[in-house]
Design a protein around this motif. Structure first.
Motif, PDB file in Angstrom:
ATOM      1  N   GLU A   8      11.303  -9.615 -23.377  1.00  0.00           N
ATOM      2  CA  GLU A   8      10.779  -8.819 -22.281  1.00  0.00           C
ATOM      3  C   GLU A   8      11.379  -7.435 -22.484  1.00  0.00           C
ATOM      4  O   GLU A   8      12.605  -7.274 -22.496  1.00  0.00           O
ATOM      5  CB  GLU A   8      11.209  -9.412 -20.943  1.00  0.00           C
ATOM      6  CG  GLU A   8      10.724 -10.847 -20.802  1.00  0.00           C
ATOM      7  CD  GLU A   8      10.536 -11.290 -19.366  1.00  0.00           C
ATOM      8  OE1 GLU A   8      11.186 -10.731 -18.469  1.00  0.00           O
ATOM      9  OE2 GLU A   8       9.724 -12.215 -19.157  1.00  0.00           O
ATOM     10  N   ALA A  10      16.747   0.883 -10.146  1.00  0.00           N
ATOM     11  CA  ALA A  10      16.266  -0.077  -9.145  1.00  0.00           C
ATOM     12  C   ALA A  10      16.631  -1.469  -9.640  1.00  0.00           C
ATOM     13  O   ALA A  10      17.066  -1.639 -10.793  1.00  0.00           O
ATOM     14  CB  ALA A  10      14.748   0.039  -8.958  1.00  0.00           C
ATOM     15  N   GLY A  11      16.440  -2.446  -8.774  1.00  0.00           N
ATOM     16  CA  GLY A  11      16.559  -3.843  -9.158  1.00  0.00           C
ATOM     17  C   GLY A  11      17.876  -4.177  -9.832  1.00  0.00           C
ATOM     18  O   GLY A  11      18.949  -3.765  -9.392  1.00  0.00           O
TER      19      GLY A  11
HETATM   20  P1  TMP Z   1      14.759  -6.055 -12.866  1.00  0.00           P
HETATM   21  O1  TMP Z   1      15.262  -4.821 -12.168  1.00  0.00           O
HETATM   22  O2  TMP Z   1      14.707  -7.244 -11.982  1.00  0.00           O
HETATM   23  O3  TMP Z   1      15.538  -6.319 -14.131  1.00  0.00           O
HETATM   24  O4  TMP Z   1      13.251  -5.784 -13.298  1.00  0.00           O
HETATM   25  C1  TMP Z   1      12.892  -4.680 -14.099  1.00  0.00           C
HETATM   26  C2  TMP Z   1      11.373  -4.601 -14.228  1.00  0.00           C
HETATM   27  O5  TMP Z   1      10.892  -5.695 -14.976  1.00  0.00           O
HETATM   28  C3  TMP Z   1      10.630  -4.645 -12.907  1.00  0.00           C
HETATM   29  O6  TMP Z   1       9.556  -3.719 -12.968  1.00  0.00           O
HETATM   30  C4  TMP Z   1      10.115  -6.041 -12.803  1.00  0.00           C
HETATM   31  C5  TMP Z   1       9.957  -6.470 -14.231  1.00  0.00           C
HETATM   32  N1  TMP Z   1      10.265  -7.888 -14.440  1.00  0.00           N
HETATM   33  C6  TMP Z   1       9.292  -8.749 -14.901  1.00  0.00           C
HETATM   34  O7  TMP Z   1       8.154  -8.350 -15.129  1.00  0.00           O
HETATM   35  N2  TMP Z   1       9.618 -10.052 -15.101  1.00  0.00           N
HETATM   36  C7  TMP Z   1      10.853 -10.538 -14.872  1.00  0.00           C
HETATM   37  O8  TMP Z   1      11.090 -11.735 -15.081  1.00  0.00           O
HETATM   38  C8  TMP Z   1      11.866  -9.641 -14.388  1.00  0.00           C
HETATM   39  C9  TMP Z   1      13.257 -10.128 -14.085  1.00  0.00           C
HETATM   40  C10 TMP Z   1      11.514  -8.325 -14.195  1.00  0.00           C
END
Ligand code: TMP
Length: 254
Positions: free
Chosen positions: A90, A98-99
């Protein structure tokens, strides 16, 4: 399209065998999960909107020369894509804290990052998608140094293009996740963009108010989840108001 062979069922999509060799049908579900599927729910109409949003974004990226797996949308919930060998990573790009980045490094959510940051996570549900470095990726053979060079080049181009596209409709592209696959044509291998690009895997904030229009509304129980996804489609000019023929162009925000 009845009784096609199902090849894979993920959390938000199902993959079926396509009509021709080397193709797949990607079906978009309304199911939503978060925190490695500890939280589960349904976002009504999400599959239809993500199918349309991902089609739109993949097409625009294709027009600027980004190779993608997308061939064409088949119907409200399905699109035809090229079968690729998914690289088990990923690839996350961040423009604004963020996040998990905000939590892990103690940076206030909403802080603009000094530059765009790319992170890699190993796609493995049992291990909860751990963050990995280039060293892990090349040492364990998930991708070669050459593959990673291509992935970084493509990811930065996608980020530049989508940041501009979203800003044009009043949305800040905070961060997003991409997946890539290997596509063989004769004896040549190309890395292409795969999976989907939608409010499920992007953080999209209203550029003026900061209001969230993405899956964080579901993850964080903010309410109006469907409305968030719809607003993204509406701003991109692809929300069918009276059926699928009623498609306008993007609405430019002042
Ligand atoms: P995060 O801040 O949770 O690490 O997420 C970063 C970005 O990645 C956010 O735009 C959401 C996306 N994401 C996914 O598409 N799949 C996933 O399993 C996770 C954890 C995040």
């Amino acid at each position: 399209m009845a009784r096609r062979r199902q090849l894979y069922e993920g959390k938000a999509k199902i993959l079926f065998e396509g009509p021709e060799p080397g193709t797949l049908v990607q079906y978009f579900k309304d199911d939503a999960t978060a925190f490695n599927a500890q939280k589960r729910g349904t976002i009504t109409g999400k599959g239809v909107l993500n199918n349309r949003i991902s089609e739109y974004l993949m097409q625009r990226l294709g027009e600027i020369g980004i190779p993608t797996h997308f061939i064409r949308r088949l119907n409200m919930r399905e699109q035809l894509v090229r079968e690729v060998e998914i690289i088990p990573l990923e690839v996350v790009v961040r423009n604004v804290a963020a996040g998990s980045l905000a939590t892990r490094l103690g940076i206030q959510e909403g802080t603009r990052l000094p530059r765009s940051i790319i992170e890699y996570y190993y796609k493995n549900d049992a291990l909860q998608d751990p963050m990995v470095s280039e060293e892990h990726i090349t040492a364990f053979g998930w991708a070669s140094t050459h593959d990673l060079d291509d992935i970084v080049q493509l990811t930065l181009r996608v980020n530049d293009f989508l940041s501009g596209l979203f800003l044009g409709v009043g949305i800040t592209l905070v961060d997003f996740k991409l997946e890539f696959g290997r596509l063989w044509e004769n004896d040549e291998m190309r890395i292409v963009l795969a999976d989907e690009i939608s409010p499920d895997n992007c953080r999209l904030w209203d550029a003026k108010t900061g209001e969230k229009m993405d899956k964080d509304r579901f993850r964080r129980d903010l309410g109006k989840v469907e409305e968030g996804y719809q607003e993204v489609a509406r701003r991109l000019g692809i929300l069918p108001e009276a059926g699928i023929r009623d498609l306008k162009g993007p609405e430019v925000m002042q």
